[in-house]
Design an enzyme around this catalytic site. Structure first.
Site, PDB file in Angstrom:
ATOM      1  CG  ASP A   1      30.961 -31.389 -11.063  1.00 40.56           C
ATOM      2  OD1 ASP A   1      31.070 -31.976  -9.973  1.00 40.56           O
ATOM      3  OD2 ASP A   1      30.920 -31.980 -12.159  1.00 40.56           O
TER       4      ASP A   1
ATOM      5  CG  ASP B   1      -0.837 -11.571  15.526  1.00 47.33           C
ATOM      6  OD1 ASP B   1      -0.877 -10.391  15.924  1.00 47.33           O
ATOM      7  OD2 ASP B   1       0.196 -12.252  15.503  1.00 47.33           O
TER       8      ASP B   1
ATOM      9  CG  ASP C   1      -1.866   1.168   1.268  1.00 50.01           C
ATOM     10  OD1 ASP C   1      -1.987   1.862   0.229  1.00 50.01           O
ATOM     11  OD2 ASP C   1      -2.455   1.422   2.334  1.00 50.01           O
TER      12      ASP C   1
ATOM     13  CD  GLU D   1      37.276  -7.831 -10.785  1.00 55.15           C
ATOM     14  OE1 GLU D   1      37.762  -8.890 -11.253  1.00 55.15           O
ATOM     15  OE2 GLU D   1      36.285  -7.267 -11.289  1.00 55.15           O
TER      16      GLU D   1
ATOM     17  CG  ASN E   1       2.016  -8.185  16.026  1.00 53.68           C
ATOM     18  OD1 ASN E   1       1.101  -7.707  16.683  1.00 53.68           O
ATOM     19  ND2 ASN E   1       1.994  -9.422  15.564  1.00 53.68           N
TER      20      ASN E   1
ATOM     21  CD  GLU F   1      -4.406 -10.152  18.313  1.00 60.30           C
ATOM     22  OE1 GLU F   1      -5.624 -10.344  18.466  1.00 60.30           O
ATOM     23  OE2 GLU F   1      -3.922  -9.029  18.040  1.00 60.30           O
TER      24      GLU F   1
ATOM     25  CD  GLU G   1      -2.677   1.709  -4.185  1.00 60.34           C
ATOM     26  OE1 GLU G   1      -1.581   1.269  -3.763  1.00 60.34           O
ATOM     27  OE2 GLU G   1      -3.389   2.490  -3.535  1.00 60.34           O
TER      28      GLU G   1
ATOM     29  CG  ASP H   1      -5.212   4.000  -1.229  1.00 65.36           C
ATOM     30  OD1 ASP H   1      -4.561   2.971  -0.919  1.00 65.36           O
ATOM     31  OD2 ASP H   1      -5.633   4.215  -2.375  1.00 65.36           O
TER      32      ASP H   1
ATOM     33  CB  CYS I   1      27.368  -4.656 -12.929  1.00 65.58           C
ATOM     34  SG  CYS I   1      28.473  -3.289 -12.521  1.00 65.58           S
TER      35      CYS I   1
END
Length: 420
Positions: free
Chosen positions: A200, A84, A30, A223, A61, A65, A38, A34, A402
């Site tokens: 391997d 929960d 979210d 490297e 949390n 509970e 989405e 809201d 990279c």
């Protein structure tokens, strides 16, 4: 995709058919706050404060509970009550593609060690559970909401349901922001072909502590040199090269200690630490690369000629090691950094070099940077191929090196014969 090959007279020389499999994957939260998750919100990868800000909100949390044997839910090993889930943030995996993934591929959710100490991620156990509302579920067990990520599990394969599907995950906050934690966490999803699981093909991992991980822990910052002799000591398997912060710096990025300790413990390729934290990404492959030369004399002569011609250095400015040089005037330093932008981040396959395409100015229809690089490399008998990686890697602060890897031929020298 049909590929046709044509001759000089436009005659068809051959055809090839390439079969492509398109798979749409989106890990959603979210992001606009809201209450609705989405699909593929462009702001889900960043955080901004304020009424017009973005980034998902995650609560710690810290309630319970249970009505007996009470302790914070974040300290429970599993979800004991489905209520929960209301204390957690919903994260949705959306996929669209074939009924099954191509052979050998898998979806993997992963998180860094530092972030994993602040959250846990649970998965809704089956499509039936996903479709039901919380009000219709009166009890749930660990098999209904299996643990996916935690400080003990940094990556795990997640199911691919096929077709157009959604799967719910629940992210549980474990700790509040503090002096050593800014409160921001990142969870990633990757479609992988695990080559490391092939025969391997071995690998080793080291787990960093808390927030020690930085960009300098990437493989672009690791490297190995060719075989070398230093002060009379032979290194027939080369030496490990890593990038680090400046030795006297009190702040800065470093390759994490557990990885450095591991590399130094190997002995036979004694590491050399180079100052690379001055770079934005901070990898040594941004300013150095090894290419083959016919012999040692050709290598030394070539390096000296290049340093003199391209950087305007005198003999006194060039030290003995052919792969290293020092810069003592600002003009030379500027030209050294600016002359070949990102082109050193290349891949070497024998005498063939895969070099990032520099898109430099053209003279007589040819890029002057490509022409100069070719004249330098071809003097060593090497072939240059320039690869357009602008969208795929350059814009993401990477280059050809990279995004590629090579299978190396093992040395004939046996490592246990090294004299230490």
């Amino acid at each position: 995709l049909s590929v046709c090959y044509y001759g000089n007279n436009k005659e068809v020389l051959g055809r090839a058919i390439l079969y492509l499999t398109a798979i749409e994957i989106s890990l959603d939260v979210d992001a606009d706050r809201d209450g609705i998750v989405e699909k593929n919100n462009p702001d889900k990868e960043s955080w901004k404060w304020g009424p017009n800000g973005h980034g998902a909100i995650l609560l710690v949390n810290c309630d319970s509970e249970k009505s007996y044997n009470k302790k914070p839910d974040s300290e429970e090993v599993r979800i004991s009550k489905v209520t929960d889930l209301k204390d957690m943030s919903l994260m949705v995996l959306r996929t669209r593609g074939p009924a099954q993934l191509p052979k050998g591929y898998k979806l993997t959710m992963h998180i860094s060690q530092g972030d994993a100490e602040g959250v846990r991620v649970f998965r809704a156990g089956s499509p039936d559970v996903v479709k039901n509302s919380l009000q219709k579920i009166f009890s749930a067990f660990v098999k209904d909401f299996p643990l996916v990520l935690s400080s003990e599990v940094l990556s795990q394969e997640v199911p691919y349901l096929g077709g157009s599907a959604e799967m719910n995950f629940y992210v549980e906050g474990l700790r509040f922001p503090d002096k050593d934690f800014d409160g921001l966490i990142t969870i990633s999803l990757s479609l992988l072909e695990p080559i490391c699981e092939g025969p391997d093909f071995g690998y080793v991992t080291r787990v960093a502590h808390r927030k020690d991980v930085s960009s300098l822990d990437s493989f672009g910052n690791l490297e190995v040199s060719p075989p070398v002799t230093v002060n009379g000591k032979k290194y027939p398997l080369g030496r490990i090269l890593i990038g680090v912060a400046f030795p006297t710096a009190t702040k800065g990025r470093n390759m994490t200690k557990v990885v450095q300790d591991f590399l130094w413990a190997q002995k036979v390729q004694e590491p050399v630490a180079l100052f690379s934290d001055w770079l934005f990404v901070g990898h040594i492959d941004e300013f150095m690369s090894f290419v083959p030369a016919p012999d040692r004399k050709s290598c030394i002569d070539w390096n000296r000629d290049v340093l003199k011609r391209e950087l305007g250095l005198d003999d006194d400015d060039i030290i003995d090691l052919p792969i290293l040089f020092k810069l003592e005037n600002k003009d030379a330093e500027y030209r050294a950094v600016a002359y070949y932008p990102d082109m050193v981040n290349m891949i070497v396959l024998g005498k063939n070099l895969g070099i990032p395409k520099p898109f430099g100015p053209k003279v007589n229809g040819r890029c002057v940077l490509e022409a100069e690089m070719c004249s330098l490399m071809e003097a060593l008998g090497l072939n240059c191929t320039f690869i357009d990686d602008f969208a795929t890697y350059h814009k993401l602060l990477g280059e050809v090196h990279c995004g590629s890897n090579v299978r190396r031929k093992p040395f004939d020298f046996k490592w246990w014969n090294l004299e230490l």
